[in-house]
Enzyme design. Structure first.
Site, PDB file in Angstrom:
ATOM      1  N   ASN A 114       3.945  -8.007  -0.241  1.00  0.00           N
ATOM      2  CA  ASN A 114       2.826  -7.033  -0.262  1.00  0.00           C
ATOM      3  C   ASN A 114       2.875  -6.260  -1.623  1.00  0.00           C
ATOM      4  O   ASN A 114       3.751  -5.968  -2.019  1.00  0.00           O
ATOM      5  CB  ASN A 114       2.978  -5.943   0.859  1.00  0.00           C
ATOM      6  CG  ASN A 114       2.063  -4.666   0.657  1.00  0.00           C
ATOM      7  OD1 ASN A 114       1.054  -4.832   0.112  1.00  0.00           O
ATOM      8  ND2 ASN A 114       2.731  -3.401   1.030  1.00  0.00           N
ATOM      9  N   GLY A 115       1.670  -6.495  -2.235  1.00  0.00           N
ATOM     10  CA  GLY A 115       1.502  -5.755  -3.783  1.00  0.00           C
ATOM     11  C   GLY A 115       0.876  -6.824  -4.666  1.00  0.00           C
ATOM     12  O   GLY A 115       0.263  -7.938  -4.120  1.00  0.00           O
ATOM     13  N   HIS A 138     -35.149  14.917  -8.869  1.00  0.00           N
ATOM     14  CA  HIS A 138     -34.997  14.476  -9.895  1.00  0.00           C
ATOM     15  C   HIS A 138     -34.763  12.915  -9.984  1.00  0.00           C
ATOM     16  O   HIS A 138     -34.231  12.341 -11.039  1.00  0.00           O
ATOM     17  CB  HIS A 138     -33.624  15.261 -10.381  1.00  0.00           C
ATOM     18  CG  HIS A 138     -33.779  16.506 -10.823  1.00  0.00           C
ATOM     19  ND1 HIS A 138     -34.602  17.149 -11.578  1.00  0.00           N
ATOM     20  CD2 HIS A 138     -33.196  17.600  -9.979  1.00  0.00           C
ATOM     21  CE1 HIS A 138     -34.705  18.521 -11.427  1.00  0.00           C
ATOM     22  NE2 HIS A 138     -33.837  18.697 -10.316  1.00  0.00           N
ATOM     23  N   TRP A 160      -4.710  -8.539   3.154  1.00  0.00           N
ATOM     24  CA  TRP A 160      -5.908  -8.021   2.437  1.00  0.00           C
ATOM     25  C   TRP A 160      -5.926  -8.761   0.968  1.00  0.00           C
ATOM     26  O   TRP A 160      -5.403  -8.393   0.174  1.00  0.00           O
ATOM     27  CB  TRP A 160      -5.955  -6.487   1.997  1.00  0.00           C
ATOM     28  CG  TRP A 160      -7.295  -5.827   1.618  1.00  0.00           C
ATOM     29  CD1 TRP A 160      -8.061  -5.516   2.617  1.00  0.00           C
ATOM     30  CD2 TRP A 160      -7.766  -5.504   0.440  1.00  0.00           C
ATOM     31  NE1 TRP A 160      -9.250  -4.950   2.082  1.00  0.00           N
ATOM     32  CE2 TRP A 160      -8.877  -5.040   0.667  1.00  0.00           C
ATOM     33  CE3 TRP A 160      -6.973  -5.772  -0.759  1.00  0.00           C
ATOM     34  CZ2 TRP A 160      -9.700  -4.776  -0.496  1.00  0.00           C
ATOM     35  CZ3 TRP A 160      -7.707  -5.366  -1.994  1.00  0.00           C
ATOM     36  CH2 TRP A 160      -8.965  -4.893  -1.701  1.00  0.00           C
ATOM     37  N   ARG A 198      -3.437  -2.220   7.509  1.00  0.00           N
ATOM     38  CA  ARG A 198      -3.105  -2.535   6.066  1.00  0.00           C
ATOM     39  C   ARG A 198      -4.040  -3.804   5.547  1.00  0.00           C
ATOM     40  O   ARG A 198      -4.090  -3.851   4.305  1.00  0.00           O
ATOM     41  CB  ARG A 198      -1.781  -2.745   5.797  1.00  0.00           C
ATOM     42  CG  ARG A 198      -1.202  -1.594   6.413  1.00  0.00           C
ATOM     43  CD  ARG A 198       0.604  -1.653   6.163  1.00  0.00           C
ATOM     44  NE  ARG A 198       0.692  -1.870   4.674  1.00  0.00           N
ATOM     45  CZ  ARG A 198       1.052  -0.929   3.965  1.00  0.00           C
ATOM     46  NH1 ARG A 198       0.978   0.331   4.550  1.00  0.00           N
ATOM     47  NH2 ARG A 198       1.311  -0.859   2.539  1.00  0.00           N
ATOM     48  N   GLU A 205     -18.996  13.187   2.397  1.00  0.00           N
ATOM     49  CA  GLU A 205     -18.156  12.630   3.319  1.00  0.00           C
ATOM     50  C   GLU A 205     -18.895  11.812   4.642  1.00  0.00           C
ATOM     51  O   GLU A 205     -18.635  10.686   5.132  1.00  0.00           O
ATOM     52  CB  GLU A 205     -17.021  13.792   3.926  1.00  0.00           C
ATOM     53  CG  GLU A 205     -16.192  13.472   4.884  1.00  0.00           C
ATOM     54  CD  GLU A 205     -15.348  12.137   4.738  1.00  0.00           C
ATOM     55  OE1 GLU A 205     -15.130  11.613   3.580  1.00  0.00           O
ATOM     56  OE2 GLU A 205     -14.862  11.489   5.763  1.00  0.00           O
ATOM     57  N   LYS A 241      -6.570   0.318   5.291  1.00  0.00           N
ATOM     58  CA  LYS A 241      -6.333   1.859   5.548  1.00  0.00           C
ATOM     59  C   LYS A 241      -5.448   2.513   4.281  1.00  0.00           C
ATOM     60  O   LYS A 241      -5.764   3.244   4.093  1.00  0.00           O
ATOM     61  CB  LYS A 241      -5.302   2.113   6.600  1.00  0.00           C
ATOM     62  CG  LYS A 241      -5.222   3.318   6.939  1.00  0.00           C
ATOM     63  CD  LYS A 241      -6.149   3.973   7.950  1.00  0.00           C
ATOM     64  CE  LYS A 241      -5.914   5.413   7.996  1.00  0.00           C
ATOM     65  NZ  LYS A 241      -7.218   6.041   8.109  1.00  0.00           N
ATOM     66  N   CYS A 251      -1.852  -5.163   2.675  1.00  0.00           N
ATOM     67  CA  CYS A 251      -1.166  -6.089   3.496  1.00  0.00           C
ATOM     68  C   CYS A 251      -0.042  -5.346   3.997  1.00  0.00           C
ATOM     69  O   CYS A 251       0.466  -4.306   3.739  1.00  0.00           O
ATOM     70  CB  CYS A 251      -0.529  -7.115   2.389  1.00  0.00           C
ATOM     71  SG  CYS A 251      -1.687  -8.001   1.413  1.00  0.00           S
ATOM     72  N   LYS A 292     -18.456   7.876   5.614  1.00  0.00           N
ATOM     73  CA  LYS A 292     -18.344   7.604   6.778  1.00  0.00           C
ATOM     74  C   LYS A 292     -19.311   6.702   7.528  1.00  0.00           C
ATOM     75  O   LYS A 292     -18.847   5.560   7.936  1.00  0.00           O
ATOM     76  CB  LYS A 292     -18.394   8.817   7.916  1.00  0.00           C
ATOM     77  CG  LYS A 292     -17.094   9.505   8.130  1.00  0.00           C
ATOM     78  CD  LYS A 292     -15.739   9.083   8.446  1.00  0.00           C
ATOM     79  CE  LYS A 292     -15.017   8.549   7.275  1.00  0.00           C
ATOM     80  NZ  LYS A 292     -13.965   8.878   6.708  1.00  0.00           N
ATOM     81  N   GLU A 308     -19.100   3.030   5.565  1.00  0.00           N
ATOM     82  CA  GLU A 308     -17.831   2.211   5.751  1.00  0.00           C
ATOM     83  C   GLU A 308     -17.883   1.529   7.112  1.00  0.00           C
ATOM     84  O   GLU A 308     -17.102   0.450   7.239  1.00  0.00           O
ATOM     85  CB  GLU A 308     -16.734   3.069   5.294  1.00  0.00           C
ATOM     86  CG  GLU A 308     -16.191   4.013   6.322  1.00  0.00           C
ATOM     87  CD  GLU A 308     -14.987   4.698   5.934  1.00  0.00           C
ATOM     88  OE1 GLU A 308     -14.015   4.028   5.220  1.00  0.00           O
ATOM     89  OE2 GLU A 308     -14.840   6.081   6.127  1.00  0.00           O
TER      90      GLU A 308
HETATM   91  C1  F6R Z   1     -12.322   6.577   4.225  1.00  0.00           C
HETATM   92  C2  F6R Z   1     -10.836   6.315   3.875  1.00  0.00           C
HETATM   93  C3  F6R Z   1     -10.889   6.388   2.418  1.00  0.00           C
HETATM   94  C4  F6R Z   1      -9.149   7.064   1.872  1.00  0.00           C
HETATM   95  C5  F6R Z   1      -8.923   6.876   0.571  1.00  0.00           C
HETATM   96  C6  F6R Z   1      -7.842   7.440   0.212  1.00  0.00           C
HETATM   97  O1  F6R Z   1     -12.486   6.804   5.517  1.00  0.00           O
HETATM   98  O2  F6R Z   1     -10.172   6.524   4.652  1.00  0.00           O
HETATM   99  O3  F6R Z   1     -11.655   6.634   1.569  1.00  0.00           O
HETATM  100  O4  F6R Z   1      -9.675   8.515   2.329  1.00  0.00           O
HETATM  101  O5  F6R Z   1      -8.684   5.315   0.346  1.00  0.00           O
HETATM  102  O6  F6R Z   1      -6.594   6.954   1.001  1.00  0.00           O
HETATM  103  P1  F6R Z   1      -5.494   8.112   1.377  1.00  0.00           P
HETATM  104  O7  F6R Z   1      -6.034   9.499   1.805  1.00  0.00           O
HETATM  105  O8  F6R Z   1      -4.417   7.694   2.064  1.00  0.00           O
HETATM  106  O9  F6R Z   1      -4.926   8.525  -0.229  1.00  0.00           O
END
Ligand code: F6R
Length: 600
Positions: free
Chosen positions: A99-100, A500, A73, A27, A477, A595, A2, A481, A484
């Site tokens: 927010n929270g 396995h 969110w 956010r 990773e 994010k 948020c 990517k 998501e």
């Molecule tokens: C994936 C992504 C998330 C963040 C995770 C941690 O693309 O961005 O998996 O890496 O939410 O976020 P931070 O790095 O801000 O602690």
């Protein structure tokens, strides 16, 4: 999650709030709303959906010099207009954005608000009703606001409007980020400086459990007991242009392309005049004192931590454990005698990581945060900070922050090795220069990745990535990517582990993408690819120059064997990007995500 924004000044606040919310959409973006206060009248507009929809709905004829806004969110209650913020007290006098997460909202409702009818399922409505309840008891808004805060448990960044006072916003924070932006004749409030850069670049930080009275002519910070706090303002070093897409169709593509520049910036920032590594001496000493390093992170940052473990163990001979933050909190391993905790976080706000930081600080252990946002909570609360210098990362899928994290971890490892007197033939700053050029060569070949993405991901339901050694960390990773942003179910596996059990999922046409950048595993990962090809998989090999075979799908330029994740991840990012694009997904704002993950 948020984002909140607030404005009090002389101009019409509508566009300032909407523009600010657009910058905060990273956010959370499932619903949004604003409240405008004109004289004693509050106009609330809410939508389920994005800020663009809110912009369309807001009445162009309503003008007000005071306002608050929110992009959501969902945590309590589904995304809907009723659950969107701002929320109002029963009488309509108070209007609030939050927010929270209020942990004790149902106890608060039962104890103080049993007779109050609620319009939403949110914890936030409890807060605004509680404020009204205490204002009635205390006979004073500030006293009632403070009283409510003493009752609430959990995290909050709050901005409150009182329709009987258009000269003041009431603001408070605990654990959730919030800044006050200072202007001439106006002041703003936002979850992130990015939201208000058009208005000002001067900010003052607010600490947990502080209340701020935000007026046109100034701000007053108080502790919960009413004592006044003096705090200097600072100038934010973010360039407003960095928060724009420019000519790019998506932030993600822009951020992928920025990676060579970010690596060069890191080389510059971490180099002294003699060309040696420049690092804060306190951090160097903390590294020397540690008998074991505990890396704590989530998601992509966790994947960067896995690569960092290799650097620290192989180069500096320090034992390292890498932990998912949300697991560590509830299942703490046996700690060594002199641990150093390293928090890796792009945003510096991740609640799971912060909860570990709080736990380990209580135990008296030192902490270093590696982050892209030096003023963030994890940065302020740790003993030391190493900045990533990646510039704002706005696409929800992290790209340039990952490579920046890996690069900074390599520098940290080499510095620690040198401080121990170890003689290394590996010169990270020179080697990173080679990496930057290799990244450029890769980002110049977008058509090729678009073609490969079409071939492998156009219609598939699932996909597998395999690797061994450090490539195994990169395929984790790569899978994150892809899933998501394209919603293809994807897994990153250790090449040798497939047989396995997981190999049972391989069917005719299942895409399996292998990375091979290490000489010692080149033959064995190719063996694993043969195993899945024999069962009908549609196989793709991304190898490194010098280890390639004619049949490989793509060959990345050679770099030092320790730094290969920095280049092998670029094709993976671009494949995910084009897969999402061709499946018509919202690349920068994938569903269900945000994010900055500020809830546990
Ligand atoms: C994936 C992504 C998330 C963040 C995770 C941690 O693309 O961005 O998996 O890496 O939410 O976020 P931070 O790095 O801000 O602690």
């Amino acid at each position: 999650m948020c984002g909140i924004v607030g404005y009090i000044g002389v101009d019409d606040s509508k566009d300032i709030l909407l523009t600010g919310l657009e910058k905060l959409e990273y956010r959370g973006y499932d619903s949004a709303g604003i409240a405008l206060l004109d004289e004693n009248e509050v106009y609330v507009t809410k939508v389920k959906g994005r800020i663009a929809a809110l912009r369309e709905k807001v009445d162009a004829n309503t003008a007000a010099t005071v306002g608050i806004g929110h992009t959501r969110w969902a945590t309590h209650g589904e995304p809907s207009e009723d659950n969107a913020h701002p929320h109002q007290s029963g009488s309509g006098r108070f209007t609030l954005v939050h927010n929270g997460v209020i942990e004790n909202y149902s106890e608060v409702r039962d104890q103080f608000l049993a007779d109050v009818p609620f319009k939403s399922e949110t914890d936030t409505e409890v807060v605004v009703q509680l404020i009204e309840y205490f204002v009635a008891q205390e006979g004073d808004v500030l006293a009632g606001f403070r009283e409510a805060l003493t009752v609430l448990k959990g995290s909050y960044a709050l901005a409150l409007i009182d329709n009987q006072n258009s000269d003041q916003l009431y603001v408070a924070k605990n654990k959730s980020p919030l800044l006050i932006g200072l202007g001439e004749g106006f002041n703003v409030v936002a979850s992130d400086a990015m939201a208000t850069l058009k208005e000002t670049n001067r900010y003052v930080e607010i600490e947990d459990k502080e209340v701020v009275l935000v007026r046109r002519e100034g701000v007053e910070i108080q502790k919960l007991d009413g004592s006044v706090v003096e705090r200097d303002a600072y100038v934010a070093e973010i360039d407003a242009a960095d928060t724009e897409k420019g000519t790019y169709p998506h932030f993600m593509l822009k951020e992928i392309d920025e990676q060579p520049v970010v690596i060069r910036k890191i080389i510059q920032e971490y180099q002294d005049n003699e060309g040696d590594i420049k690092l804060d001496n306190d951090i160097r000493q903390a590294m020397q004192r540690a008998d074991r390093i505990y890396i704590i992170a989530a998601g992509t940052s966790y994947h960067a931590g896995l690569v960092g473990k290799q650097f620290l163990e192989k180069l500096a001979n320090i034992p390292v454990e890498v932990h998912i933050a949300s697991e560590f909190s509830y299942n703490m391993p046996l700690l060594s005698e002199n641990p150093l905790f390293v928090f890796i976080s792009q945003s510096g706000e991740t609640a799971d990581s912060r909860s570990v930081l709080v736990q380990i600080k209580a135990l008296g252990h030192p902490a270093l945060t590696i982050t892209n946002v030096p003023g963030s909570t994890l940065s302020r609360e740790a003993d030391y900070t190493l900045p990533l210098h990646a510039g704002p990362e706005i696409a929800v899928a992290s790209t340039k922050a990952y490579t920046a994290q890996v690069a900074v971890l390599a520098i940290l490892a080499v510095d620690s090795a040198k401080a121990k007197g170890m003689d290394l033939s590996f010169h990270p700053l020179q080697e990173l220069g080679i990496v930057a050029s290799a990244m450029e060569a890769l980002t110049d070949q977008k058509e090729e990745f678009e073609r490969i993405a079409k071939e492998f991901f156009a219609t598939t339901r699932n996909a597998f990535y395999i690797g061994r050694g450090v490539d195994y960390y990169v395929v984790q990773e790569a899978a994150l990517k892809l899933k998501e942003i394209s919603y293809i179910q994807a897994e990153g596996f250790a090449g040798g582990e497939l047989k396995h059990g997981t190999i049972a999922l391989i069917e005719e046409g299942t895409p399996v993408i292998a990375i091979s950048t290490q000489e010692n595993i080149n033959l064995s990962i190719r063996g694993n690819i043969q195993e899945v090809a024999a069962r009908g998989a549609n196989t793709c090999i991304v190898s490194m120059k010098g280890l390639e075979k004619d049949s490989d799908t793509f060959v990345v330029p050679a770099v030092h064997e320790l730094l290969t994740p920095l280049v092998s991840v670029i094709p993976m990012q671009l494949l995910a990007y084009y897969a999402a694009l061709h499946r018509d997904c919202d690349v920068d704002k994938p569903r269900n995500l945000a994010k900055s993950v500020t809830v546990e």
